[in-house]
Design a protein around this motif. Structure first.
Motif, PDB file in Angstrom:
ATOM      1  N   LEU A  31       0.850  -1.190   0.000  1.00 27.31           N
ATOM      2  CA  LEU A  31       0.000   0.000   0.000  1.00 27.31           C
ATOM      3  C   LEU A  31       0.886   1.240   0.000  1.00 27.31           C
ATOM      4  CD1 LEU A  31      -2.515  -1.073   2.807  1.00 27.31           C
ATOM      5  CD2 LEU A  31      -2.687  -1.524   0.359  1.00 27.31           C
ATOM      6  N   ALA A  76       0.664   5.603  -0.190  1.00 25.44           N
ATOM      7  CA  ALA A  76      -0.149   6.818  -0.188  1.00 25.44           C
ATOM      8  C   ALA A  76       0.694   7.970  -0.720  1.00 25.44           C
ATOM      9  CB  ALA A  76      -0.638   7.131   1.219  1.00 25.44           C
ATOM     10  N   VAL A 100      -4.338   6.420  -2.886  1.00 24.06           N
ATOM     11  CA  VAL A 100      -3.651   5.251  -2.336  1.00 24.06           C
ATOM     12  C   VAL A 100      -3.643   4.192  -3.430  1.00 24.06           C
ATOM     13  CG1 VAL A 100      -3.758   3.365  -0.667  1.00 24.06           C
ATOM     14  CG2 VAL A 100      -4.237   5.693   0.079  1.00 24.06           C
ATOM     15  N   VAL A 129      -3.296  11.731   1.953  1.00 26.99           N
ATOM     16  CA  VAL A 129      -3.259  10.627   2.918  1.00 26.99           C
ATOM     17  C   VAL A 129      -1.853  10.590   3.504  1.00 26.99           C
ATOM     18  CG1 VAL A 129      -3.485   8.146   3.249  1.00 26.99           C
ATOM     19  CG2 VAL A 129      -5.009   9.338   1.653  1.00 26.99           C
ATOM     20  N   CYS A 183      -0.838   8.823   6.398  1.00 27.10           N
ATOM     21  CA  CYS A 183      -0.395   7.630   7.100  1.00 27.10           C
ATOM     22  C   CYS A 183      -1.302   6.449   6.778  1.00 27.10           C
ATOM     23  CB  CYS A 183      -0.345   7.866   8.614  1.00 27.10           C
ATOM     24  SG  CYS A 183      -1.873   8.518   9.303  1.00 27.10           S
ATOM     25  N   LEU A 184      -0.732   5.255   6.918  1.00 33.14           N
ATOM     26  CA  LEU A 184      -1.439   4.000   6.686  1.00 33.14           C
ATOM     27  C   LEU A 184      -1.169   3.067   7.858  1.00 33.14           C
ATOM     28  CD1 LEU A 184      -0.334   3.467   2.980  1.00 33.14           C
ATOM     29  CD2 LEU A 184      -2.630   4.166   3.705  1.00 33.14           C
ATOM     30  N   TRP A 205      -7.307  -2.476   6.724  1.00 35.01           N
ATOM     31  CA  TRP A 205      -6.284  -1.442   6.738  1.00 35.01           C
ATOM     32  C   TRP A 205      -6.946  -0.072   6.829  1.00 35.01           C
ATOM     33  CZ3 TRP A 205      -5.827   2.013   2.525  1.00 35.01           C
ATOM     34  CH2 TRP A 205      -6.499   1.652   1.346  1.00 35.01           C
ATOM     35  N   SER A 238      -6.532   4.323   6.475  1.00 34.95           N
ATOM     36  CA  SER A 238      -5.836   5.462   5.877  1.00 34.95           C
ATOM     37  C   SER A 238      -6.229   6.724   6.635  1.00 34.95           C
ATOM     38  CB  SER A 238      -6.196   5.594   4.395  1.00 34.95           C
ATOM     39  OG  SER A 238      -7.599   5.750   4.222  1.00 34.95           O
ATOM     40  N   LYS A 278     -16.042   5.223   7.815  1.00 30.54           N
ATOM     41  CA  LYS A 278     -15.130   6.348   7.943  1.00 30.54           C
ATOM     42  C   LYS A 278     -15.685   7.332   8.952  1.00 30.54           C
ATOM     43  CE  LYS A 278     -16.966   9.311   4.257  1.00 30.54           C
ATOM     44  NZ  LYS A 278     -16.612  10.123   3.077  1.00 30.54           N
TER      45      LYS A 278
END
Length: 404
Positions: free
Chosen positions: A52, A54, A60, A81, A83-84, A93, A95, A112
């Motif tokens: 992944l 970003a 992403v 984005v 951080c992951l 996962w 974001s 979300k």
């Protein structure tokens, strides 16, 4: 553009021994802001490990780790984005941007949050009880993920708590161990948190300057350059947290809860990345293009005699509080001081060294703004290997016995 160095379930020695570029992944139009891997579940027959990435282009991209093929580009974000995070136990996962998104392996959006902040989430970590900690400006926000159950068919995300102990923006957020996580801010605050109930275990607001503060005005003068005290990165072992503060390196002991060693000017510019090496060694890289190796050394202090006070005591007259002196002496005997000693300087980059990867058996890889990726070797180890191969070659040819 992303040059992928470790790919496809392959062991890292192929790269670390040869510097071979395995894959080059092209897809983003602006700088990459976060990267992580999404391993397949052990119980799953298909071992489709994903990568992944970003980017500041508000996307992403999900890549196939074996082939480097772009699986899908997610572009529904309203901001960068930053951080992951992967929660393997839940096989999802996350974001983080100006909102927190939760996704499954099939890239379905599960849930979300609403808009959190224009500055966005700068860092994410997983904590127990299906919770995550998000750094949003000066705040830490605790969210709990609610998985589908008999009463609910869909996923949910709940805000549990906000922690407001920092005075400035949080730059660093990491898990230290099963009991604690740690945060660092732009003005040099270091806070260690209990990972279970999110309470403060220790808080240091001026550990980067161990000298006593006489008044508030003096503290303001010391803080004229905030970048000199910003906490950029952490690494840790069982006993200590190693902190990159401005241009310096600090070793903070978790048990004693104070700094046991420091190098205030470890580099000429900000330290961007630190990592722990074996044998109590530390490696750091900086905006000035340098990569340096340090060793943490302990030194037992000699016990000092207590100094009596007063005019008569100075000449040996009068009585000294023996109990107080014994306590001071005992404390001095038990005190140990440590130092960070420079033992190596890797010269090769001409611009800011952003980060590095360390392979214990095969060497170090550094990444720089000068567009170079350099593979460094352990000179002593490589020399030994070359000598061993030479003797093996001589033995195969029979030359070794002739020489004897």
């Amino acid at each position: 553009m992303l040059r992928w160095l470790i790919g496809g379930g392959r062991e890292p020695q192929g790269l670390a021994e040869t510097g071979e570029k395995l894959l080059e992944l092209n897809g983003h139009t602006q700088k990459i802001t976060a990267i992580t891997t999404f391993p397949s579940l052990e119980a799953c027959e298909e071992k489709n490990q994903l990568i992944l990435t970003a980017s500041a282009d508000k996307t992403v991209i999900v890549w196939d780790c074996d082939t480097g093929r772009q699986v899908r580009k997610v572009s529904c974000f309203q901001s960068t984005v930053k951080c992951l995070a992967v929660l393997r136990r839940l096989d999802v996962w996350l974001s983080g941007g100006n909102a927190l998104y939760v996704w499954n392996r099939n890239l379905d959006l599960l849930c979300k949050t609403g808009h959190l902040s224009d500055t966005g989430i700068s860092a994410l970590i997983e904590v127990p009880k299906n919770c995550v900690v998000a750094a949003v400006g000066k705040e830490l926000i605790i969210f709990r993920l609610v998985a589908p159950s008999e009463g609910s068919l869909g996923w949910g995300i709940l805000e549990v708590k906000r922690l407001l102990d920092h005075q400035d923006n949080i730059l660093s957020l990491v898990n230290v161990n099963d009991l604690s996580f740690v945060t660092g801010s732009h003005v040099g605050e270091l806070i260690i948190w209990d990972i279970r109930n999110w309470t403060v275990q220790a808080c240091e607001r001026n550990f980067w300057d161990p000298s006593p503060q006489l008044d508030a005005q003096q503290e303001i003068k010391l803080c004229q350059k905030p970048n000199d005290i910003s906490i950029h990165h952490f690494t840790w072992d069982e006993e200590n947290i190693f902190v990159a503060v401005g241009r310096g390196l600090y070793v903070y002991n978790l048990e004693m809860k104070h700094v046991i060693a420091c190098q205030k000017t470890a580099h000429d510019s900000n330290v961007l990345h630190v990592a722990r090496l074996p044998n109590r060694q530390l490696i750091s890289c900086s905006e000035d293009g340098s990569v340096r190796i340090w060793e943490l050394r302990e030194k037992q202090q000699r016990a000092a005699e207590p100094v009596p006070t007063g005019f008569f005591n100075m000449w040996g007259f009068g009585r000294v509080n023996k109990q107080a002196c014994h306590s001071v002496k005992k404390q001095q005997e038990n005190a140990t001081s440590c130092s960070l000693e420079l033992i190596g300087d890797l010269i090769g980059h001409s611009s800011s060294v952003e980060m590095f990867l360390y392979f214990e058996d095969h060497g170090l890889v550094t990444c720089s703004a000068d567009h170079l990726v350099i593979l460094w070797r352990n000179g002593e180890r490589e020399s030994g290997l070359r000598s061993l191969k030479l003797f093996q070659k001589l033995e195969e040819n029979g030359d070794l016995y002739h020489a004897v």
